[in-house]
Design a protein around this motif. Sequence first.
Motif, mmCIF file in Angstrom:
data_model
loop_
_atom_site.group_PDB
_atom_site.id
_atom_site.type_symbol
_atom_site.label_atom_id
_atom_site.label_comp_id
_atom_site.label_asym_id
_atom_site.label_seq_id
_atom_site.Cartn_x
_atom_site.Cartn_y
_atom_site.Cartn_z
ATOM 1 N N GLY A 196 0.771 -1.231 0.000
ATOM 2 C CA GLY A 196 0.000 0.000 0.000
ATOM 3 C C GLY A 196 0.802 1.280 0.000
ATOM 4 O O GLY A 196 0.241 2.378 0.126
ATOM 5 N N VAL A 197 2.112 1.189 -0.175
ATOM 6 C CA VAL A 197 2.964 2.379 -0.107
ATOM 7 C C VAL A 197 2.897 3.172 -1.409
ATOM 8 O O VAL A 197 2.651 2.618 -2.485
ATOM 9 N N ASP A 198 3.116 4.498 -1.323
ATOM 10 C CA ASP A 198 3.073 5.359 -2.518
ATOM 11 C C ASP A 198 4.380 5.347 -3.294
ATOM 12 O O ASP A 198 4.387 5.373 -4.527
ATOM 13 N N LEU A 199 5.512 5.340 -2.563
ATOM 14 C CA LEU A 199 6.840 5.420 -3.169
ATOM 15 C C LEU A 199 7.725 4.323 -2.601
ATOM 16 O O LEU A 199 7.576 3.931 -1.444
ATOM 17 N N VAL A 200 8.660 3.845 -3.427
ATOM 18 C CA VAL A 200 9.640 2.859 -2.987
ATOM 19 C C VAL A 200 11.025 3.326 -3.428
ATOM 20 O O VAL A 200 11.187 3.805 -4.553
ATOM 21 N N VAL A 201 12.004 3.188 -2.549
ATOM 22 C CA VAL A 201 13.408 3.427 -2.902
ATOM 23 C C VAL A 201 14.166 2.143 -2.615
ATOM 24 O O VAL A 201 14.256 1.704 -1.467
ATOM 25 N N SER A 202 14.708 1.533 -3.649
ATOM 26 C CA SER A 202 15.453 0.278 -3.534
ATOM 27 C C SER A 202 16.926 0.579 -3.761
ATOM 28 O O SER A 202 17.318 1.025 -4.843
#
Length: 321
Positions: A196-202
């Motif tokens: 459900g997250v808006d942004l992801v940083v991998s």
Amino acid sequence: MSEEGGLVYLSDTVLDGLGISTADVVAAVERAVLARAQERLWTAPKSAVLPGDGRYMMATLAAADDPGVIVVKSVMVAPGNAARGLPGINGAILILDSETGVLKAVMDANWVTAVRTAALSAVVAKRLADPKAQSVAFIGCGVQAHSHLAAFAELFPLREIRAFGRGRARVDALCEAARGLGLEARALPAREALDGVDLVVSSITLDYSVAPSLDARWLKPGAFATITDLAIPWAPAGMPAFDTVIIDDRVQEAESAKPMVDPGLVAGDLTELIGGRIAASFAPDRRAAFVFRGLAVGDFALAALAYDRAVASGAGTRVAG
């Protein structure tokens, strides 16, 4: 400090104190990308050496006549440095005059590398991510996570972060940094962090022996992922769940030994996106990703900007010839 009079050394501490904002860097990167498309800025493909023991060595080269500089950067990711009490990434940047080749400055590379990487992400995120994004999940909690936190906190009305990483100390440090910005912060398992997250940083360590553990199909429609780690932790079978995939440079990717993603999934690169040659924008029913290696244009943009600010402010240490 005037521009005349020889060589100047700019440490990471000095560079961090120049007051360069995310907006400044994003604008500089966009100008540099367009200058390259117009053949007013020239770059060589990024080169890299992977000895096979976890170390990652790379170099970039870019030049322009406006501003009239050549920027050469060399950095190394050294996983063993934590045990030595040293930063995991170290390197140096040379600034030379593009007419004469005279060396004008030597910079530490860590600040530039961290900030330019987050700036590249920001350039794409402001086009493809939900402008009302309130949550971001960090997969990997090192230097890149901190620089992306700072950049995304400027761009989006964030309220919370979720953190997943191998080292508890790093996870805790990132959560503490987020709380210092007034955000809620939680350490969670990877799948829960993505839910459900808006942004992801991998941004995990660049190690191809790491088994993929993330699946794009876990992300909600409308989510945006910025993937700085060559997509190593992402399961290839799930990548088609991204409706739009942008990479940094098609030519660089074509010349790389191992593709980050299936080329058939790529909608375009930074030049095409910024130049408006592809139609891409936030869509609440579509997932998007920016998958990138790092680009000489980004290093050039930030190093040239920082050098210009340093000259104007008199920052740095003059080195006698």
